[in-house]
Design an enzyme around this catalytic site. Structure first.
Site, PDB file in Angstrom:
ATOM      1  N   LYS A 173       0.834  -1.204   0.000  1.00  0.00           N
ATOM      2  CA  LYS A 173       0.000   0.000   0.000  1.00  0.00           C
ATOM      3  C   LYS A 173       0.864   1.248   0.000  1.00  0.00           C
ATOM      4  O   LYS A 173       0.512   2.251  -0.629  1.00  0.00           O
ATOM      5  CB  LYS A 173      -0.946  -0.001   1.209  1.00  0.00           C
ATOM      6  CG  LYS A 173      -2.061  -1.028   1.108  1.00  0.00           C
ATOM      7  CD  LYS A 173      -3.174  -0.763   2.102  1.00  0.00           C
ATOM      8  CE  LYS A 173      -4.279  -1.814   1.963  1.00  0.00           C
ATOM      9  NZ  LYS A 173      -5.338  -1.646   2.959  1.00  0.00           N
ATOM     10  N   LYS A 176     -10.865  -4.955  -4.441  1.00  0.00           N
ATOM     11  CA  LYS A 176     -11.672  -3.802  -4.876  1.00  0.00           C
ATOM     12  C   LYS A 176     -10.785  -2.692  -5.429  1.00  0.00           C
ATOM     13  O   LYS A 176     -11.248  -1.816  -6.130  1.00  0.00           O
ATOM     14  CB  LYS A 176     -12.545  -3.296  -3.734  1.00  0.00           C
ATOM     15  CG  LYS A 176     -11.817  -2.924  -2.472  1.00  0.00           C
ATOM     16  CD  LYS A 176     -12.786  -2.856  -1.304  1.00  0.00           C
ATOM     17  CE  LYS A 176     -12.025  -2.973   0.014  1.00  0.00           C
ATOM     18  NZ  LYS A 176     -12.811  -3.578   1.069  1.00  0.00           N
ATOM     19  N   LYS A 185      -4.732 -11.317  -6.412  1.00  0.00           N
ATOM     20  CA  LYS A 185      -5.972 -11.619  -5.683  1.00  0.00           C
ATOM     21  C   LYS A 185      -7.090 -10.679  -6.130  1.00  0.00           C
ATOM     22  O   LYS A 185      -6.834  -9.532  -6.526  1.00  0.00           O
ATOM     23  CB  LYS A 185      -5.769 -11.540  -4.162  1.00  0.00           C
ATOM     24  CG  LYS A 185      -5.679 -10.153  -3.586  1.00  0.00           C
ATOM     25  CD  LYS A 185      -5.995 -10.154  -2.073  1.00  0.00           C
ATOM     26  CE  LYS A 185      -6.257  -8.711  -1.621  1.00  0.00           C
ATOM     27  NZ  LYS A 185      -6.990  -8.581  -0.381  1.00  0.00           N
TER      28      LYS A 185
HETATM   29  P1  ATP Z   1      -9.339  -5.544  -0.934  1.00  0.00           P
HETATM   30  O1  ATP Z   1      -8.006  -6.120  -1.210  1.00  0.00           O
HETATM   31  O2  ATP Z   1     -10.356  -5.899  -1.927  1.00  0.00           O
HETATM   32  O3  ATP Z   1      -9.296  -4.064  -0.654  1.00  0.00           O
HETATM   33  P2  ATP Z   1      -9.435  -6.018   1.854  1.00  0.00           P
HETATM   34  O4  ATP Z   1      -8.622  -7.165   2.324  1.00  0.00           O
HETATM   35  O5  ATP Z   1      -8.918  -4.655   2.090  1.00  0.00           O
HETATM   36  O6  ATP Z   1      -9.823  -6.286   0.365  1.00  0.00           O
HETATM   37  P3  ATP Z   1     -11.582  -6.105   3.736  1.00  0.00           P
HETATM   38  O7  ATP Z   1     -12.946  -5.673   3.422  1.00  0.00           O
HETATM   39  O8  ATP Z   1     -10.900  -5.399   4.815  1.00  0.00           O
HETATM   40  O9  ATP Z   1     -10.894  -6.055   2.345  1.00  0.00           O
HETATM   41  O10 ATP Z   1     -11.451  -7.668   3.977  1.00  0.00           O
HETATM   42  C1  ATP Z   1     -12.454  -8.516   4.356  1.00  0.00           C
HETATM   43  C2  ATP Z   1     -11.957  -9.958   4.318  1.00  0.00           C
HETATM   44  O11 ATP Z   1     -11.900 -10.412   2.966  1.00  0.00           O
HETATM   45  C3  ATP Z   1     -10.583 -10.227   4.920  1.00  0.00           C
HETATM   46  O12 ATP Z   1     -10.684 -11.303   5.824  1.00  0.00           O
HETATM   47  C4  ATP Z   1      -9.730 -10.609   3.736  1.00  0.00           C
HETATM   48  O13 ATP Z   1      -8.729 -11.557   4.099  1.00  0.00           O
HETATM   49  C5  ATP Z   1     -10.740 -11.233   2.793  1.00  0.00           C
HETATM   50  N1  ATP Z   1     -10.353 -11.145   1.381  1.00  0.00           N
HETATM   51  C6  ATP Z   1     -10.046 -10.024   0.682  1.00  0.00           C
HETATM   52  N2  ATP Z   1      -9.757 -10.317  -0.606  1.00  0.00           N
HETATM   53  C7  ATP Z   1      -9.891 -11.681  -0.724  1.00  0.00           C
HETATM   54  C8  ATP Z   1      -9.742 -12.600  -1.825  1.00  0.00           C
HETATM   55  N3  ATP Z   1      -9.402 -12.192  -3.034  1.00  0.00           N
HETATM   56  N4  ATP Z   1      -9.966 -13.912  -1.585  1.00  0.00           N
HETATM   57  C9  ATP Z   1     -10.334 -14.351  -0.357  1.00  0.00           C
HETATM   58  N5  ATP Z   1     -10.482 -13.539   0.716  1.00  0.00           N
HETATM   59  C10 ATP Z   1     -10.275 -12.207   0.552  1.00  0.00           C
END
Ligand code: ATP
Ligand code: LTN
Length: 329
Positions: free
Chosen positions: A112, A197, A194
């Site tokens: 990030k 969003k 992965k």
């Molecule tokens: P992004 O990378 O999309 O911004 P994030 O990890 O910041 O996602 P959060 O909303 O904080 O998003 O995460 C919610 C949950 O979703 C966490 O437990 C994270 O590990 C899981 N997660 C995020 N992306 C994936 C993915 N591609 N596959 C499986 N689990 C995921």
């Protein structure tokens, strides 16, 4: 006493299929077996710039999503992180236990920070300590998350073990719960990244609130591998990812999925995948719309009360053990 789980997601952007298959669906599955706490982590969200009006809206939207995927507010505690001030206070105490060097190693921070360059906040650096505080405040046994959070969980355990060693037994040491399948759903446009969003290509990520046409379009454009076989073969990550999604959304066994697609082509796989995802999203989106503001207010204020009671008792112990309880003895 029943064991506890704690997990959370950030109210930024939109919730996608990866969040659901990697995390939310396991929260739903585990909530009756454990005493459960599900938090909307808005303090984590402000580690990068947010529009305040939008953040407030997204915070309530995320609570609706938790409920619509099946979190039962009678069985689980659903609350907003900033409603319980102990999260920020414990973070300060743990900041004085965490080492700069261990936070510098966090891969999510490095990724990030690379994207932000000059605007990296102290909060972004400290993000994992805030996450450790979330978990440790509730004396959590198990933390259901996707694979990307594994390193943060290891840090949480290290901080708890160090604190207990230096200041006396205070925190329960939590274990991660990372599902064997679904912990890392990949982008539809780049199966080596992965699903996220913040993906540069919006077609790579299926949002839970996407309409029918959008879901169809995204699966239609999904990249595939060379070859024609539709099998769970890890050396072909695009097809593997599509099959994994199909398997998780339908609940069909992996062998059953392979048999189902035997002799069929990639276009059929993508078409059927879009159909099953649309069928799954329809009732979910309906439930999101049905939850009223009053219901939400009630659930979140009941959640805050329950969470605050436990958080206050842990923080009191922490302050006592650190010798900073002052006049509050
Ligand atoms: P992004 O990378 O999309 O911004 P994030 O990890 O910041 O996602 P959060 O909303 O904080 O998003 O995460 C919610 C949950 O979703 C966490 O437990 C994270 O590990 C899981 N997660 C995020 N992306 C994936 C993915 N591609 N596959 C499986 N689990 C995921
Ligand atoms: N960092 C996590 C969100 C998160 C979390 C938590 C998850 C914040 N605090 C406590 C589990 C437990 C993420 O980005 N997915």
């Amino acid at each position: 006493m029943r064991k506890r789980i704690f997990s959370g997601a950030q109210p930024t952007g939109n919730v996608h299929l990866g969040n659901h298959l990697g995390a939310l669906r396991n929260w739903v599955a585990l909530q009756h077996e454990y005493e459960s706490f599900f938090c909307i982590v808005n303090l984590h969200a402000i580690t990068v710039a947010q529009d305040p009006g939008l953040l407030a809206e997204k915070t309530r939207d995320l609570a609706r999503i938790y409920l619509a995927v099946g979190i039962d507010p009678d069985a689980s505690t659903v609350f907003v992180q900033s409603d319980v001030h102990e999260h920020a206070e414990l973070t300060w105490a743990l900041n004085c236990v965490a080492r700069m060097s261990e936070l510098e190693r966090m891969t999510q921070y490095k990724d990030k920070a690379r994207k932000q360059e000059e605007n990296v906040t102290v909060g972004l650096f400290d993000y994992p300590v805030l996450m450790a505080s979330d978990i440790l405040l509730y004396q959590t046994d198990l933390v259901p998350v996707g694979e990307d959070q594994k390193q943060h969980l290891e840090l949480t355990r290290d901080l708890a073990i160090r604190f207990n060693r230096d200041y006396g037994e205070t925190f329960r040491i939590p274990d991660p719960y990372i599902p064997k399948v679904g912990a890392r759903i990949m982008s539809l446009s780049d199966p080596l990244k992965k699903m996220s969003k913040s993906d540069d290509d919006p077609n790579g990520c299926v949002m839970l609130m996407d309409d029918v046409d959008t879901v169809q379009r995204k699966f239609k454009r999904a990249v595939t591998d060379s070859g024609t076989e539709i099998t769970f073969d890890e050396s072909r990550p695009a097809i593997y990812n599509l099959l994994e999604i199909f398997h998780l959304v339908t609940g069909m066994g992996t062998q059953e999925v392979e048999d189902h697609f035997a002799g069929k082509g990639y276009a059929q796989l993508k078409g059927q995948l879009a159909e099953v995802v649309i069928e799954f999203l329809k009732p979910f989106q309906q439930r999101v719309r049905e939850i009223t503001d009053d219901q939400l207010d009630q659930i979140l204020s009941k959640g805050r009360e329950k969470a605050a009671g436990i958080a206050a008792s842990t923080l009191k112990q922490v302050y006592n053990n650190l010798g900073i309880s002052g006049a509050r003895q």
